[in-house]
Design a protein around this motif. Structure first.
Motif, mmCIF file in Angstrom:
data_model
loop_
_atom_site.group_PDB
_atom_site.id
_atom_site.type_symbol
_atom_site.label_atom_id
_atom_site.label_comp_id
_atom_site.label_asym_id
_atom_site.label_seq_id
_atom_site.Cartn_x
_atom_site.Cartn_y
_atom_site.Cartn_z
ATOM 1 N N UNK A 62 0.832 -1.214 0.000
ATOM 2 C CA UNK A 62 0.000 0.000 0.000
ATOM 3 C C UNK A 62 0.867 1.264 0.000
ATOM 4 N N UNK A 63 1.992 1.192 0.703
ATOM 5 C CA UNK A 63 2.824 2.391 0.856
ATOM 6 C C UNK A 63 3.346 2.904 -0.487
ATOM 7 N N UNK A 64 3.683 1.985 -1.368
ATOM 8 C CA UNK A 64 4.278 2.411 -2.645
ATOM 9 C C UNK A 64 3.259 3.228 -3.454
ATOM 10 N N UNK A 65 2.029 2.737 -3.484
ATOM 11 C CA UNK A 65 0.992 3.460 -4.240
ATOM 12 C C UNK A 65 0.661 4.796 -3.575
ATOM 13 N N UNK A 66 0.665 4.802 -2.264
ATOM 14 C CA UNK A 66 0.331 6.018 -1.494
ATOM 15 C C UNK A 66 1.410 7.086 -1.692
ATOM 16 N N UNK A 148 9.586 9.486 1.797
ATOM 17 C CA UNK A 148 9.053 8.783 2.965
ATOM 18 C C UNK A 148 9.937 7.609 3.361
ATOM 19 N N UNK A 149 10.063 7.348 4.667
ATOM 20 C CA UNK A 149 10.923 6.233 5.091
ATOM 21 C C UNK A 149 10.342 4.891 4.666
ATOM 22 N N UNK A 150 9.027 4.814 4.484
ATOM 23 C CA UNK A 150 8.409 3.552 4.042
ATOM 24 C C UNK A 150 7.411 3.047 5.068
ATOM 25 N N UNK A 151 7.581 1.810 5.493
ATOM 26 C CA UNK A 151 6.636 1.233 6.463
ATOM 27 C C UNK A 151 7.102 1.576 7.881
ATOM 28 N N UNK A 152 6.178 2.116 8.660
ATOM 29 C CA UNK A 152 6.459 2.532 10.037
ATOM 30 C C UNK A 152 5.665 1.653 10.994
ATOM 31 N N UNK A 153 6.296 1.259 12.093
ATOM 32 C CA UNK A 153 5.575 0.550 13.154
ATOM 33 C C UNK A 153 5.450 1.472 14.353
ATOM 34 N N UNK A 154 4.285 1.425 15.001
ATOM 35 C CA UNK A 154 4.056 2.290 16.163
ATOM 36 C C UNK A 154 3.505 1.475 17.323
ATOM 37 N N UNK A 155 4.007 1.748 18.501
ATOM 38 C CA UNK A 155 3.447 1.163 19.724
ATOM 39 C C UNK A 155 3.085 2.333 20.633
ATOM 40 N N UNK A 156 1.824 2.368 21.053
ATOM 41 C CA UNK A 156 1.336 3.560 21.759
ATOM 42 C C UNK A 156 0.817 3.190 23.156
ATOM 43 N N UNK A 157 0.721 4.181 24.037
ATOM 44 C CA UNK A 157 0.374 3.923 25.437
ATOM 45 C C UNK A 157 -1.122 4.082 25.725
ATOM 46 N N UNK A 158 -1.496 3.717 26.951
ATOM 47 C CA UNK A 158 -2.904 3.775 27.364
ATOM 48 C C UNK A 158 -3.297 5.152 27.887
ATOM 49 N N UNK A 175 3.229 12.259 4.648
ATOM 50 C CA UNK A 175 4.415 12.316 3.761
ATOM 51 C C UNK A 175 4.550 11.064 2.898
ATOM 52 N N UNK A 176 3.611 10.110 3.033
ATOM 53 C CA UNK A 176 3.641 8.962 2.121
ATOM 54 C C UNK A 176 4.100 7.654 2.744
ATOM 55 N N UNK A 206 -4.537 -1.189 3.925
ATOM 56 C CA UNK A 206 -3.144 -1.530 4.203
ATOM 57 C C UNK A 206 -2.302 -0.378 4.720
ATOM 58 N N UNK A 207 -2.804 0.854 4.568
ATOM 59 C CA UNK A 207 -1.972 2.001 4.976
ATOM 60 C C UNK A 207 -1.920 2.195 6.473
ATOM 61 N N UNK A 208 -3.002 1.794 7.144
ATOM 62 C CA UNK A 208 -3.016 1.891 8.600
ATOM 63 C C UNK A 208 -3.657 0.609 9.126
#
Ligand code: SIN
Length: 489
Positions: A62-66, A148-158, A175-176, A206-208
């Motif tokens: 998805x990232x490439x198309x975005x 854009x750096x590409x695929x990003x992973x995020x872990x977030x708090x409560x 930014x893509x 697929x983007x999020x």
């Protein structure tokens, strides 16, 4: 829980992977509890490594198309998402209060705060510029472009289950980049509801993706070790942040870490004490003391110590602790019973070493997880409340004599996220602001957070900045292109 929502379809309990709502492969679920009552609200799909891997692989496609779309096109989708969030503030706030505990007014505030990151970065994404620069060879030119750096992973708090997602995915998507995000297991519903609205806004599949789970390790390990992921962003404790950052080095991922704090509020004897007491209380007790930038240590100059304590007691006396769904409550419960026990053990340690409870001090009386806003006096630097992040509604008030001593006390910690000072002296404002080792300083102001500011810390409070025009930098790579052979034929 659905009965409390105008739009019950915002209550999502499955994972959101590649644009689809799915159960976990194992069929496992985990309960989401209401911290005010300990009731089970719903069961949520508990995914593991395999589902996370699929989300990452979908993100790569998805990232490439975005990224190939124009910033204007990406901005249009993000703005639609922002509008939908704002149209649903009330339902999103109810979901947040039920799973997180903060009072409704604070939840509404967080939803608006969360949306503001989407709106801000929908604009900021249009202003990703590059540079042209001279080179040693006169016949060549250098160009720096940002990609854009590409695929990003995020872990977030409560503690901020919505805003900590959007502060990361706003710039990333603008930014893509694509993102796979893991919510805290205590509060997955807020993030899943935001994903539902992103889907309605037309964010391509697929983007999020959202990967909730009862067990952090299999999801976290996949996010940190999968080579497709080029950037990892985390908000949470310093202990976990160090562990995750170390794992990310195996594949040399870029990381942004927004970690713990031990914020001092320094009150000088020339300060407006009414404003200082109101500010210290607002900072200390926001979200029942559960923010990384909450006042952790209140340092007061000796000549105004007693007066300040009386004023702070006056402010705290106006608070009403109770279920966040009750509009008259000003402060809700803490997130878990364990959190309450940890906070209590710090107060017990202080009292055992001679601290005096000047206000509050009751634990679990209004309900299992409620703490009365507490003030501790006669506290000293050898107590745990000086060194450790309290993450609860307990304000220890320390005494200092001189400006130099205040700076030394403020800096006597491995943390360096936010600090505050109250003074009317301009020279002191500059000396102290420059002398303390923190990423953010509030002078006569504690409401320092907004979309407009570069949020982040130094030392063991992490690295990277979120929000503001700097907020896109963590999601961009700089590529140098050399254009040669530009001389005359
Ligand atoms: C945090 O506690 O990490 C976030 C607080 C804020 O954005 O104000």
């Amino acid at each position: 829980m659905k009965d409390l929502l105008k739009d019950p379809t915002l209550l999502r309990t499955q994972a959101y992977i590649n644009g689809e709502w799915v159960d976990s492969d194992s069929g496992e679920t985990f309960p989401v509890l209401n911290p005010a009552t300990q009731e089970v609200l719903v069961e949520v799909a508990s995914v593991a490594g395999a589902e996370t891997r699929r989300a990452i692989e979908a993100a790569e496609v998805a990232q490439k198309a975005w990224a190939a779309k124009s910033a204007m096109e990406r901005s249009a989708v993000l703005k639609k998402w922002n509008d939908l969030i704002l149209e649903n503030v009330e339902d999103l706030a109810v979901i947040m209060t039920l799973e997180q505990g903060k009072v409704l007014a604070e939840s509404r505030g967080e939803i608006v705060y969360a949306a503001s990151f989407i709106e801000w970065f929908a604009e900021e994404g249009k202003r990703v510029y590059g540079d042209v620069f001279p080179l040693p060879q006169g016949t060549s030119r250098g160009i720096a472009i940002k990609q854009p750096v590409g695929v990003v992973a995020a872990v977030t708090p409560w503690n901020f289950p919505s805003a900590m997602l959007t502060r990361k995915c706003g710039p990333a998507l603008a930014v893509g980049c694509a993102m796979v995000a893991k919510p805290a297991h205590e509060t997955p519903l807020s993030m899943l509801a935001l994903a539902e609205l992103a889907d309605r806004a037309g964010l391509p599949a697929g983007l999020l993706s959202i990967v909730p789970g009862a067990h952090a390790a299999p999801i976290g390990d996949e996010l940190c070790s999968n080579p497709i992921v080029r950037k990892f962003t985390f908000t949470g404790s310093t202990r976990i942040g160090k562990y995750l950052a170390a794992k990310c080095t195996e594949t040399m991922k870029r990381t942004s870490m927004e970690l713990g704090g031990n914020a001092p509020v320094i009150v000088f004897d020339d300060a407006d004490l009414d404003k200082a007491a109101a500010g210290a209380a607002a900072s200390k007790y926001r979200n029942s003391g559960q923010t990384c930038i909450c006042a952790n240590r209140i340092l007061v100059q000796e000549g105004v110590y007693d007066e300040f304590v009386e004023k702070l007691k006056g402010v705290v006396g106006t608070f009403k602790v109770g279920d966040g769904m009750d509009e008259t409550s000003t402060h809700g419960p803490v997130i878990t019973r364990k959190a309450l026990e940890d906070i209590k053990s710090m107060v017990d340690d202080a009292v055992a070493h001679g601290a005096e409870v000047a206000a509050g001090g009751s634990f679990g009386e209004e309900g299992e997880q409620f703490i009365q806003p507490t003030i501790l006096c006669n506290v000293t630097e050898d107590m745990r409340v000086f060194r450790e992040e309290i993450f609860g509604p307990v304000a220890p008030i320390f005494k200092f004599k001189t400006e130099e001593e205040a700076i030394a006390m403020a800096n006597d910690t491995e943390f360096g996220l936010a600090a505050y000072l109250f003074t009317k002296d301009q020279g002191r404002t500059w000396r102290v602001s420059e002398g303390i080792e923190y990423g953010m300083v509030g002078v006569n102001e504690v409401a320092i957070s907004s979309t407009f500011i570069p949020f982040g810390g130094v030392k063991e409070s992490g690295q990277g900045r979120e929000g503001s025009s700097y907020g896109v930098d963590d999601y961009l790579e700089i590529k140098y292109i050399c254009i040669g052979d530009l001389g005359a034929d």
